[in-house]
Design a protein around this motif. Structure first.
Motif, PDB file in Angstrom:
ATOM      1  N   UNK A  37      33.665  19.039 -33.366  1.00 59.04           N
ATOM      2  CA  UNK A  37      35.068  18.651 -33.917  1.00 59.04           C
ATOM      3  C   UNK A  37      35.456  19.401 -34.989  1.00 59.04           C
ATOM      4  N   UNK A  38      34.561  19.226 -36.086  1.00 63.08           N
ATOM      5  CA  UNK A  38      34.753  19.724 -37.365  1.00 63.08           C
ATOM      6  C   UNK A  38      34.905  21.288 -37.262  1.00 63.08           C
TER       7      UNK A  38
ATOM      8  N   UNK B 245      38.053  22.151 -35.657  1.00 63.37           N
ATOM      9  CA  UNK B 245      39.095  21.925 -36.779  1.00 63.37           C
ATOM     10  C   UNK B 245      39.107  23.223 -37.766  1.00 63.37           C
TER      11      UNK B 245
ATOM     12  N   UNK C 261      49.503   9.102 -38.076  1.00 63.07           N
ATOM     13  CA  UNK C 261      48.653   9.954 -37.210  1.00 63.07           C
ATOM     14  C   UNK C 261      47.866   9.224 -36.330  1.00 63.07           C
ATOM     15  N   UNK C 262      47.884   7.877 -36.276  1.00 59.91           N
ATOM     16  CA  UNK C 262      47.526   7.071 -35.210  1.00 59.91           C
ATOM     17  C   UNK C 262      48.114   7.215 -33.816  1.00 59.91           C
TER      18      UNK C 262
ATOM     19  N   UNK D 176      52.883  13.328 -42.247  1.00 61.83           N
ATOM     20  CA  UNK D 176      52.121  12.186 -41.593  1.00 61.83           C
ATOM     21  C   UNK D 176      52.045  10.968 -42.416  1.00 61.83           C
TER      22      UNK D 176
ATOM     23  N   UNK E   4      41.846  11.021 -46.822  1.00 61.52           N
ATOM     24  CA  UNK E   4      41.611  11.102 -45.413  1.00 61.52           C
ATOM     25  C   UNK E   4      41.153  12.518 -44.901  1.00 61.52           C
TER      26      UNK E   4
ATOM     27  N   UNK F 181      37.691  13.272 -45.300  1.00 57.96           N
ATOM     28  CA  UNK F 181      36.855  12.507 -44.081  1.00 57.96           C
ATOM     29  C   UNK F 181      37.306  13.313 -42.793  1.00 57.96           C
ATOM     30  N   UNK F 182      38.200  14.124 -42.755  1.00 61.74           N
ATOM     31  CA  UNK F 182      38.383  15.034 -41.550  1.00 61.74           C
ATOM     32  C   UNK F 182      39.777  15.247 -40.936  1.00 61.74           C
ATOM     33  N   UNK F 183      40.965  14.456 -41.671  1.00 60.48           N
ATOM     34  CA  UNK F 183      42.261  14.876 -41.270  1.00 60.48           C
ATOM     35  C   UNK F 183      42.745  15.996 -41.648  1.00 60.48           C
ATOM     36  N   UNK F 184      43.511  16.561 -41.021  1.00 60.85           N
ATOM     37  CA  UNK F 184      43.984  18.099 -41.497  1.00 60.85           C
ATOM     38  C   UNK F 184      45.027  17.733 -42.845  1.00 60.85           C
TER      39      UNK F 184
END
Lengths: 233, 202
Positions: free
Chosen positions: A32-33, A36, A119-120, A198, A222, A225-228
């Motif tokens: 997934x990384x 992305x 984002x959730x 967001x 965040x 840690x992976x969010x755009x």
């Protein structure tokens, strides 16, 4: 036959172990990384293309949804003494500044009723009141090479925005929520609020605004840690 | 219609063939939709559409991405393949005039109502089903875009009344697509047996 492992057996085992490797990764992130990283430049370019300085249509006061704005924090909720609070504006600006809450309240108050999107997946219609970041930056005078805006918070949270989004007319440094002064849970005394990003981009308890000419390795709590990073709406 | 009418009965009927664009469309659509489905359930779990934080979660084996950020990465990558695939195929269907011969029309409705020919009825039903999925495909793009860019595409998002409706409409696509995949496959089997399905994917 000897006890040594036959070639066929070895191949079978290696096949099985690589299959289990694949299966294991199914449960976790499974590329997934990489996905992305591959697609984010295109997504970001699209968002930048859609972004204008035109205000997003607002809602009316009676459409506010007070119960829908959930509280998210990554650590503890800092309790800040409003009298001692100072907002620093520094970095690539001609006039670094330090503002007290009183200073901020003498600047023009902008109120907006917008949709806050997390984002959730949840969203809430909220009224925010505060000073346009545009106005603060006008006072601090960004240098021509300034491109990004970093926000540091009292709880250690950090964020970075593109300058275009930061100077959007609905990007506020807010000290009011739903007609009342901001509560500590919602980011008192000062937080970011904007309909164009967001929720995780909208730092609470902001104590420092720093302009830079480039993105630093750390772009946001965040995001790291992976969010755009762009997180545009 | 002329080509569909059986003339002389031969021992080996002509095998069904599909155009290359139709095959590419089906493959890309199937794969991108399944990626969107599993990554979509990952996103769903971060805040269930039904019940919010206390709502029921889908089990991990139905999710793709590992966590919310991973699910979003997959979802917003697959959306390009899904949407552009639908776009070019839509244009192809228009330009090639395929829409005049391959989709449900009044004659299919009439066949379903009055025809005594079981084969003709199956054929009409199948055409009706795969024609009806087109608005659903478009609706899931519209609701998805509305949620992805509710500020930039405020006009689009506001067509769905409110956020919860938007989320619900987008989510409803999941059961519809799963059901459609089954019904479409079953009807294709009834209309042209496994040879018809093979002709679309091989």
């Amino acid at each position: 036959m000897s006890k040594s492992i036959s070639r066929r057996q070895l191949l079978q085992w290696s096949g099985l172990s690589s299959a289990s490797l694949l299966l294991n990764s199914c449960g976790s992130n499974l590329w997934s990384k990489e996905v992305g990283q591959a697609i984010e430049p295109l997504n970001q370019a699209t968002q930048a293309l859609l972004l204008t300085q035109k205000p997003v249509p607002e809602y009316s006061i009676d459409q506010i949804e007070p119960d829908k704005l959930l509280i998210n924090t990554f650590a503890q909720t800092p309790q800040i003494d409003p009298a001692k609070y100072r907002l620093q504006i520094e970095g690539e600006v001609n006039h670094p500044m330090q503002l007290s809450l009183g200073d901020l309240q003498t600047l023009p108050l902008t109120s907006m009723v917008i949709q806050h999107v997390c984002v959730e997946g949840w969203a809430a219609i909220v009224q925010w009141g505060g000073v346009r970041l545009q106005e603060l930056l006008r006072l601090a005078q960004p240098k021509p090479n300034a491109r990004y805006v970093y926000f540091k918070s009292a709880d250690g949270y950090y964020e970075s925005w593109d300058l275009v989004s930061a100077t959007h007319p609905q990007t506020l440094m807010a000290y009011q929520k739903n007609g009342q002064s901001l509560s500590a849970d919602n980011g008192a005394p000062l937080r970011l609020a904007s309909p164009i990003k967001l929720g995780y981009k909208q730092s609470k308890w902001v104590t420092q605004i720093m302009l830079t000419n480039q993105l630093m390795p750390k772009t946001g709590y965040w995001e790291d840690r992976g969010y755009e990073w762009f997180g545009g709406l | 219609m002329t080509s569909a009418r059986p003339t002389k009965r031969t021992k080996s009927p002509r095998l069904p063939t599909q155009t290359l664009p139709a095959k590419i469309f089906h493959w890309t659509n199937l794969i991108s939709l399944f990626v969107m489905l599993f990554s979509g359930l990952q996103i769903y779990n971060a805040n269930p559409v039904f019940g919010g934080r206390s709502g029921w979660n889908f089990p991990d084996y139905l999710t793709l991405g590992g966590w919310l950020a991973g699910g979003r990465n997959w979802h917003f990558a697959a959306m390009w393949f899904y949407a552009l695939n639908l776009l070019w195929y839509g244009l192809y269907v228009m330009v090639s005039r395929r829409w005049q011969i391959r989709y449900a029309s009044g004659s299919d409705i009439k066949a379903l109502r009055v025809s005594q020919n079981a084969k003709r009825k199956n054929y009409a039903l199948h055409r009706l089903v795969y024609t009806a999925i087109i608005p659903i495909l478009v609706l899931s793009i519209a609701s998805g875009l509305g949620m992805y860019k509710p500020a930039s595409l405020h006009w689009l998002a506001s067509l769905f009344v409110d956020w919860q409706t938007l989320r619900t409409v987008h989510f409803i696509a999941v059961p519809i697509f799963i059901l459609f995949t089954f019904v479409h496959s079953l009807l294709a089997l009834r209309v042209g047996s496994i040879r018809l399905i093979k002709s679309m994917f091989v």
